[in-house]
Write a protein that holds these residues in place. Structure first.
Motif, PDB file in Angstrom:
ATOM      1  N   LYS A 173       0.819  -1.226   0.000  1.00 60.44           N
ATOM      2  CA  LYS A 173       0.000   0.000   0.000  1.00 60.44           C
ATOM      3  C   LYS A 173       0.849   1.271   0.000  1.00 60.44           C
ATOM      4  N   LEU A 174       1.947   1.231  -0.739  1.00 56.94           N
ATOM      5  CA  LEU A 174       2.778   2.422  -0.932  1.00 56.94           C
ATOM      6  C   LEU A 174       2.692   2.822  -2.402  1.00 56.94           C
ATOM      7  N   PRO A 175       2.855   4.136  -2.679  1.00 60.18           N
ATOM      8  CA  PRO A 175       2.687   4.593  -4.064  1.00 60.18           C
ATOM      9  C   PRO A 175       3.749   4.022  -5.011  1.00 60.18           C
ATOM     10  N   LEU A 176       3.308   3.792  -6.244  1.00 60.73           N
ATOM     11  CA  LEU A 176       4.207   3.416  -7.337  1.00 60.73           C
ATOM     12  C   LEU A 176       3.939   4.386  -8.488  1.00 60.73           C
ATOM     13  N   GLY A 177       5.009   4.720  -9.213  1.00 57.91           N
ATOM     14  CA  GLY A 177       4.849   5.686 -10.295  1.00 57.91           C
ATOM     15  C   GLY A 177       5.221   5.127 -11.650  1.00 57.91           C
ATOM     16  N   LEU A 178       4.600   5.701 -12.678  1.00 60.73           N
ATOM     17  CA  LEU A 178       4.986   5.419 -14.055  1.00 60.73           C
ATOM     18  C   LEU A 178       5.751   6.627 -14.587  1.00 60.73           C
ATOM     19  N   GLN A 179       6.656   6.363 -15.540  1.00 61.48           N
ATOM     20  CA  GLN A 179       7.413   7.445 -16.149  1.00 61.48           C
ATOM     21  C   GLN A 179       7.094   7.516 -17.639  1.00 61.48           C
ATOM     22  N   LEU A 180       6.902   8.733 -18.126  1.00 57.13           N
ATOM     23  CA  LEU A 180       6.792   8.975 -19.564  1.00 57.13           C
ATOM     24  C   LEU A 180       7.992   9.811 -19.982  1.00 57.13           C
ATOM     25  N   ILE A 181       8.634   9.389 -21.070  1.00 54.40           N
ATOM     26  CA  ILE A 181       9.816  10.094 -21.585  1.00 54.40           C
ATOM     27  C   ILE A 181       9.437  10.684 -22.940  1.00 54.40           C
ATOM     28  N   GLY A 182       9.720  11.971 -23.147  1.00 58.95           N
ATOM     29  CA  GLY A 182       9.270  12.638 -24.365  1.00 58.95           C
ATOM     30  C   GLY A 182      10.386  13.031 -25.305  1.00 58.95           C
ATOM     31  N   ARG A 183       9.973  13.581 -26.438  1.00 61.79           N
ATOM     32  CA  ARG A 183      10.924  14.186 -27.367  1.00 61.79           C
ATOM     33  C   ARG A 183      11.375  15.526 -26.787  1.00 61.79           C
ATOM     34  N   PRO A 184      12.556  16.007 -27.223  1.00 63.04           N
ATOM     35  CA  PRO A 184      13.035  17.290 -26.689  1.00 63.04           C
ATOM     36  C   PRO A 184      11.988  18.397 -26.868  1.00 63.04           C
ATOM     37  N   PHE A 185      11.735  19.137 -25.810  1.00 66.20           N
ATOM     38  CA  PHE A 185      10.839  20.296 -25.799  1.00 66.20           C
ATOM     39  C   PHE A 185       9.388  19.947 -26.114  1.00 66.20           C
ATOM     40  N   GLU A 186       9.017  18.661 -25.997  1.00 64.50           N
ATOM     41  CA  GLU A 186       7.609  18.296 -26.172  1.00 64.50           C
ATOM     42  C   GLU A 186       6.994  17.898 -24.825  1.00 64.50           C
ATOM     43  N   GLU A 187       7.187  18.763 -23.849  1.00 66.19           N
ATOM     44  CA  GLU A 187       6.598  18.547 -22.523  1.00 66.19           C
ATOM     45  C   GLU A 187       5.070  18.485 -22.599  1.00 66.19           C
ATOM     46  N   GLU A 188       4.486  19.201 -23.563  1.00 66.83           N
ATOM     47  CA  GLU A 188       3.017  19.199 -23.652  1.00 66.83           C
ATOM     48  C   GLU A 188       2.476  17.785 -23.887  1.00 66.83           C
ATOM     49  N   THR A 189       3.157  17.026 -24.738  1.00 70.62           N
ATOM     50  CA  THR A 189       2.736  15.641 -24.975  1.00 70.62           C
ATOM     51  C   THR A 189       2.772  14.844 -23.668  1.00 70.62           C
ATOM     52  N   LEU A 190       3.821  15.090 -22.862  1.00 66.77           N
ATOM     53  CA  LEU A 190       3.929  14.369 -21.590  1.00 66.77           C
ATOM     54  C   LEU A 190       2.780  14.734 -20.649  1.00 66.77           C
ATOM     55  N   PHE A 191       2.424  16.007 -20.607  1.00 67.20           N
ATOM     56  CA  PHE A 191       1.308  16.412 -19.736  1.00 67.20           C
ATOM     57  C   PHE A 191       0.002  15.752 -20.197  1.00 67.20           C
ATOM     58  N   SER A 192      -0.216  15.670 -21.514  1.00 70.65           N
ATOM     59  CA  SER A 192      -1.449  15.041 -22.020  1.00 70.65           C
ATOM     60  C   SER A 192      -1.478  13.558 -21.661  1.00 70.65           C
ATOM     61  N   LEU A 193      -0.362  12.869 -21.884  1.00 67.27           N
ATOM     62  CA  LEU A 193      -0.305  11.429 -21.614  1.00 67.27           C
ATOM     63  C   LEU A 193      -0.395  11.152 -20.109  1.00 67.27           C
ATOM     64  N   ALA A 194       0.304  11.970 -19.320  1.00 65.02           N
ATOM     65  CA  ALA A 194       0.261  11.766 -17.857  1.00 65.02           C
ATOM     66  C   ALA A 194      -1.156  12.007 -17.338  1.00 65.02           C
ATOM     67  N   ALA A 195      -1.839  12.986 -17.920  1.00 67.04           N
ATOM     68  CA  ALA A 195      -3.217  13.251 -17.492  1.00 67.04           C
ATOM     69  C   ALA A 195      -4.118  12.072 -17.849  1.00 67.04           C
ATOM     70  N   ALA A 196      -3.848  11.424 -18.987  1.00 65.71           N
ATOM     71  CA  ALA A 196      -4.652  10.254 -19.367  1.00 65.71           C
ATOM     72  C   ALA A 196      -4.443   9.113 -18.374  1.00 65.71           C
ATOM     73  N   ILE A 197      -3.199   8.946 -17.920  1.00 60.71           N
ATOM     74  CA  ILE A 197      -2.925   7.909 -16.914  1.00 60.71           C
ATOM     75  C   ILE A 197      -3.589   8.282 -15.583  1.00 60.71           C
ATOM     76  N   GLU A 198      -3.435   9.537 -15.205  1.00 64.68           N
ATOM     77  CA  GLU A 198      -4.032  10.008 -13.944  1.00 64.68           C
ATOM     78  C   GLU A 198      -5.541   9.772 -13.937  1.00 64.68           C
ATOM     79  N   GLN A 199      -6.157  10.024 -15.078  1.00 64.39           N
ATOM     80  CA  GLN A 199      -7.606   9.851 -15.220  1.00 64.39           C
ATOM     81  C   GLN A 199      -8.019   8.388 -15.056  1.00 64.39           C
ATOM     82  N   ALA A 200      -7.183   7.498 -15.609  1.00 63.69           N
ATOM     83  CA  ALA A 200      -7.541   6.074 -15.611  1.00 63.69           C
ATOM     84  C   ALA A 200      -7.152   5.376 -14.309  1.00 63.69           C
TER      85      ALA A 200
END
Lengths: 95, 494
Positions: B454-481
């Motif tokens: 019952k301790l937190p576990l995290g997933l990592q998303l790695i993006g293309r240079p300067f495409e942080e926006e893609t990471l925020f979209s994908l991380a939000a999709a994981i957070e939602q699910a």
């Protein structure tokens, strides 16, 4: 590669870190553990590979050759352990 | 309106402040009270309540005039690696115990420009060297998380352990952090929070105490993806004072949160399936793949063949740069001075007394790999391997992959003291995160669920240079699910 005790002492001298004699052998063990961990790199074929200099293609930018800072001598010495006027004071270096 | 304003997210607090249904002074006072009760966690090295109330008062005036900035009145914690003008900045080290900067780091100055309120300075591993916050000269940080039925103190991860613990314990709405090998993403994963290391050059390093300059990057830790995106927009940007900062427009990252990820191509690097990986980490990874597939992403298997060399190469490059950067602490211009027989002895005694064991060890390793006769065998070879690691990513991205999904850490948080006598085992914490620093890429850690304990576990998303926006979209999709991450209740306040 591994380091012996005289090498550990030489590294400490180069790093300007005083090393009490009783710590040297302990540190030798730790340094050798790390060196054996990084030895894995020896198996990589790096022939014709350029060493990394910058992860991002960056060009040095030029700016106009004008003074943008200065007149802050008080700020610069304010955190120094020993000062006199605007000088840093250190133990005597030349007799 | 909830009774306890510290339960609001950053976005909710921002909206309540703008609507004038909450004052920054009330919000700030609620956080200052929470920090007082949380002393057992040792997350804050310095509290700045008077400064916080003064900043909150000013923010309330601006909000009343309708002139609030993007973070107007939002109370934040600052990792004690960021120089703050007139407020001690220790880097978690005895050698800087009494250092009071006469200037402000660019990233923190941008937070104040946008209206944020400073609650204080957050604990960290000494000079950001560590993965558990146990190397701090001012004592370890205790995670707000505990295993059910256990009183054992767990680490919050490191080096941004104070930042992650303070965010997870609701002692601030968000925190600044830094990441050289995983120091934002690993503590975020250990505490059920969100942390992003942006692309190298996205944030200015000016005024952040240097560890390994070619790897260090600033980023936020926050309670959810949206809050991290809001902070990122204020922290990012070009700075003439940092020659490695990049002159690109800063997006409004919040707009990427909730954007569709349909059609995004997500690479699954097979080399991250390491020997001895716990089944719960493997299961979490599979779950993450399913969540992104359900959100419309396309999953492809990819290969990053030099992955296993990233950690050994890092433990040459980072100490080498650290030994060079830390040469400045000599007892002359600032910091601790210990007297000696002569100036050389003064340097040696000062550095022996001022640096803790892990910092001394890394400076020694760095000195060795840069010394005459060993430079080519170690340092140059490691920088060549680094080129190969970066090429691995470039090949994958050239094939059309938008981002990679991996676990954030090889395990959940461990107990304080569990790994302190085994540096190499401690270093393995960063096995999934360090490649990203070596290649200068952006990476985000987002909560995925709980471990068997019952301790937190995290997933990592790695993006293309300067495409942080893609990471925020994908991380939000994981957070939602993912199951909603319920942060721990304040047992420490009892």
């Amino acid at each position: 590669m591994s380091v012996d005790l005289p090498t550990v002492r030489r590294i400490a001298t180069l790093a300007r870190i005083a090393l009490p004699e009783q710590e040297a052998s302990h540190l030798q063990g730790e340094i050798n553990a790390i060196l054996s961990f990084v030895a894995e790199l020896d198996e990589v074929d790096v022939a014709d590979v350029e060493p990394m200099t910058s992860v991002i293609p960056a060009r040095m930018r030029l700016r106009p050759d004008t003074v943008t800072d200065g007149e802050i001598a008080d700020d610069i010495v304010t955190n120094a352990p020993a000062t006199e006027d605007h000088y840093f004071v250190v133990p005597k270096v030349i007799e | 309106m909830t009774d306890d304003p510290t339960r609001l997210t950053l976005a909710e607090a921002r909206d309540a402040l703008a609507a004038r249904s909450l004052s920054s002074l009330d919000l700030t006072n609620a956080y200052l009270a929470a920090i007082e009760t949380a002393r057992p966690l040792n997350g804050f090295l310095k509290q700045t309540p008077e400064l916080a109330r003064a900043m909150a008062g000013k923010a309330d005036q601006k909000l009343a005039r309708g002139e609030g900035g993007p973070l107007e009145g939002i109370p934040l914690g600052i990792k004690d690696l960021y120089c703050t003008k007139g407020v001690t900045t220790t880097a978690g080290s005895r050698i800087l115990e009494n250092f009071v900067p006469t200037y402000e780091s660019t990233v923190s100055s941008q937070l104040w420009r946008d209206g944020a309120v400073m609650l204080g300075k957050l604990n960290l591993d000494e000079f950001a060297m560590g993965s558990s916050n146990e190397t701090s000269a001012f004592g370890p940080v205790v995670s707000p998380w505990r295993k059910p039925g256990s009183n054992a103190s767990l680490v919050p991860g490191g080096s941004s352990g104070g930042s992650a613990a303070a965010v997870a314990a609701r002692l601030c709405l968000g925190a600044t952090a830094t990441d050289t090998g995983g120091s934002i993403r690993q503590p975020a994963a250990f505490t059920g929070t969100v942390g992003i290391k942006p692309t190298y050059g996205r944030c200015s390093r000016y005024g952040i105490v240097a560890f390994a300059s070619s790897l260090d990057q600033a980023g936020p830790i926050a309670r959810n993806v949206r809050d991290a995106a809001i902070l990122m927009t204020s922290m990012a940007g070009y700075d003439p004072k940092d020659a490695t900062s990049v002159d690109l427009p800063v997006p409004r990252y919040e707009a990427a949160v909730g954007a569709s990820v349909r059609g995004k191509i997500i690479g699954i690097p097979k080399e991250y399936r390491i020997a001895g990986m716990p089944a719960e980490i493997e299961a979490l990874w599979h779950q993450g793949i399913e969540w992104l597939r359900d959100a419309g992403a396309r999953i492809v298997d990819v290969s990053l063949p030099h992955t296993k060399y990233a950690l050994p190469a890092y433990y040459i490059v980072a100490p080498a740069e650290a030994s060079s950067n830390l040469a400045r602490y000599d007892g002359v211009r600032y910091g601790l001075r210990v007297p000696g027989r002569d100036i050389g002895d003064m340097y040696g005694q000062t550095r022996a007394a001022g640096f803790g064991a892990e910092v001394r060890r890394r400076v020694m390793i760095g000195t060795y790999v840069l010394s005459a006769g060993y430079y080519d065998a170690y340092y140059v070879r490691a920088q060549k391997v680094r080129t190969l690691i970066k090429q691995d990513f470039e090949t994958v991205y050239a094939s059309g992959v938008d981002a990679l999904l991996t676990p954030a850490t090889p395990s959940a948080a461990f107990a304080i003291g569990e790994k302190e006598n085994d540096p190499v085992s401690m270093y393995l914490n960063d096995v999934f995160t360090v490649t990203v620093n070596m290649a200068g890429l952006p990476g985000i850690a987002v909560p995925g669920g709980l471990s068997d304990d019952k301790l937190p576990l995290g997933l990592q998303l790695i993006g293309r240079p300067f495409e942080e926006e893609t990471l925020f979209s994908l991380a939000a999709a994981i957070e939602q699910a993912a199951p909603k991450m319920e942060l721990p209740e304040p047992w420490w306040a009892a």
